[in-house]
Design a protein around this motif. Structure first.
Motif, mmCIF file in Angstrom:
data_model
loop_
_atom_site.group_PDB
_atom_site.id
_atom_site.type_symbol
_atom_site.label_atom_id
_atom_site.label_comp_id
_atom_site.label_asym_id
_atom_site.label_seq_id
_atom_site.Cartn_x
_atom_site.Cartn_y
_atom_site.Cartn_z
ATOM 1 N N GLY A 143 0.945 -1.084 -0.102
ATOM 2 C CA GLY A 143 0.075 -0.188 -0.147
ATOM 3 C C GLY A 143 0.854 1.301 -0.045
ATOM 4 N N ASP A 144 1.955 1.277 1.044
ATOM 5 C CA ASP A 144 2.836 2.516 0.883
ATOM 6 C C ASP A 144 3.547 2.567 -0.692
ATOM 7 N N ARG A 145 3.758 1.412 -1.381
ATOM 8 C CA ARG A 145 4.387 1.558 -2.520
ATOM 9 C C ARG A 145 3.219 2.256 -3.742
ATOM 10 N N VAL A 146 2.073 1.760 -3.463
ATOM 11 C CA VAL A 146 0.975 2.016 -4.444
ATOM 12 C C VAL A 146 0.969 3.593 -4.201
ATOM 13 N N ALA A 147 0.847 4.048 -3.110
ATOM 14 C CA ALA A 147 0.539 5.381 -2.556
ATOM 15 C C ALA A 147 1.762 6.226 -3.222
ATOM 16 N N ALA A 148 2.795 5.944 -2.942
ATOM 17 C CA ALA A 148 3.909 6.809 -3.474
ATOM 18 C C ALA A 148 3.946 6.835 -5.066
ATOM 19 N N ALA A 149 3.446 5.703 -5.769
ATOM 20 C CA ALA A 149 3.488 5.555 -7.082
ATOM 21 C C ALA A 149 2.340 6.668 -7.570
ATOM 22 N N MET A 150 1.287 6.615 -6.866
ATOM 23 C CA MET A 150 0.083 7.465 -7.203
ATOM 24 C C MET A 150 0.569 8.756 -7.240
ATOM 25 N N ALA A 151 1.541 9.160 -6.352
ATOM 26 C CA ALA A 151 1.813 10.475 -5.844
ATOM 27 C C ALA A 151 2.471 11.245 -7.272
ATOM 28 N N THR A 152 3.093 10.267 -7.983
ATOM 29 C CA THR A 152 4.072 10.720 -9.007
ATOM 30 C C THR A 152 3.261 10.891 -10.307
ATOM 31 N N LEU A 153 2.050 10.124 -10.413
ATOM 32 C CA LEU A 153 1.201 10.498 -11.693
ATOM 33 C C LEU A 153 0.902 12.192 -11.758
#
Lengths: 205, 164
Positions: A143-153
């Motif tokens: 979940g942390d990784r997904v949140a971080a990846a979403m933040a870069t979109l």
């Protein structure tokens, strides 16, 4: 873009709006009865509509803004506009939920626009602190990784993924909420998910 | 990527495009494509599974990002202004409903009231007399607003109490 809260549900002009989304949102509105009662001043209905929409609105805004406090403000402002809109809501033109998403998205856009350049989204903080009972601590890490990846979109791609994947809006409703065509929505989704897949490639098995 | 729902042919490329955009779950796919896509997948189970595998893996990862539900204090805070907001919204809606009709009625009433005066009045002289003040729709709206300032739309307070 209209001032948040004054939104109509026509499609925005400009790039990506070549073909309006079909108006299938006219067919049925699961919120119609509640909205009618809210429009008549029924506070029981106000509570019910709030209970139904508050989790969706806070999730939407939190994933868009990366800030729970701001997300709560957006959710509250959106609901206040919903209560104001209820007495004059024109049934049959669109789903109330679609309009409400459009209000919330525009409020989020306003807040993102006002932020200082370089102000980082703190999406890492936006993970349920409790581990998923069936998946243990690993789910929290993912979940942390997904949140971080979403933040870069880019914001528009993030909006599309949030509305379609997390808010479960259909493509027509999501396109209407974002003020774009269904083709533009599909393009945003493809690019957004491609970027997410690249960012999470070590986890994609 | 540019697609046209009316022109596109549903084939493996379109299935791949749907999965790339909307994920592997057909219930998330556009309604216009769904039935034909499901039929294609049923007819091509092996190829379909390969096409959807990558999207399904990403879907699983996205599901891991869960958010806590709003706590009760937030719900209470959000509901705090509800009675006032709902009451004012109903009042505004009521005034908007009356506004057009009241303006017309006020204009008619002004005409009826002014008629005897106009009939009894000699022909106007060129003297700069102050213009007669007639009730205009705007004036009527103002009066109506003032008259209704104390009006409160009935709200379901009793029902709310009963439910809480």
């Amino acid at each position: 873009m209209p001032r948040p809260g004054t939104e109509t549900l026509g499609l925005a002009a400009g790039a990506g709006a070549a073909r309006p989304a079909p108006a299938s949102a006219r067919l049925e509105d699961p919120d119609a009865d509640l909205v009618r009662r809210v429009g008549r001043g029924d506070l029981v209905a106000v509570r019910a509509l709030t209970a139904r929409k508050l989790p969706r609105l806070t999730s939407l805004a939190a994933r868009m803004l990366g800030d729970f406090a701001e997300a709560e403000d957006v959710a509250q402002e959106s609901l206040i506009r919903a209560w104001r809109q209820a007495p004059v809501w024109r049934f049959g033109e669109a789903r109330f939920d679609t309009w409400l998403h459009r209000v919330a998205v525009n409020l989020c856009r306003d807040r993102l626009r006002r932020r200082r350049p370089g102000g980082a989204d703190d999406l890492d903080a936006l993970v349920d602190p409790g581990p998923a009972p069936d998946r243990g601590l690993e789910a929290r890490d993912v979940g942390d990784r997904v949140a971080a990846a979403m933040a870069t979109l880019p914001p528009r791609q993030r909006e599309a993924v949030v509305l379609c994947h997390y808010q479960d809006l259909g493509n027509i409703e999501a396109a209407v909420a974002l003020g774009i065509s269904v083709e533009a929505l599909e393009s945003l989704l493809s690019r957004g998910r491609r970027a997410l897949r690249a960012a999470l490639s070590d986890l994609v098995r | 990527m540019k697609v046209s729902a009316s022109a596109r042919r549903l084939d493996a490329d379109r299935i791949r495009a749907l999965a790339e955009a909307f994920g592997a779950e057909p219930s998330r796919w556009p309604e216009a494509d769904r039935a034909a896509a499901l039929a294609w997948l049923e007819a091509h189970p092996g190829e379909g599974a390969v096409l959807l595998a990558e999207a399904r893996a990403l879907d699983g990862l996205l599901e891991a990002w869960r958010l806590p539900q709003p706590a009760e204090p937030l719900r209470q805070r959000v509901l705090g202004p509800a009675p006032v907001v709902v009451r004012l919204a109903r009042r505004r809606s009521f005034l908007m409903t009356l506004g057009g009709g009241a303006g017309l009625a006020a204009a008619c009433l002004a005409g009826v009231m002014a008629a005897p005066i106009l009939l009894a009045t000699p022909a106007p002289t060129p003297s700069p007399a102050p213009p007669a003040v007639a009730a205009t729709p705007v004036g009527a709206d103002e009066l109506l607003t003032e008259a209704l300032a104390g009006w409160e739309a009935p709200v379901g307070e009793g029902e709310a109490d009963a439910a809480s």
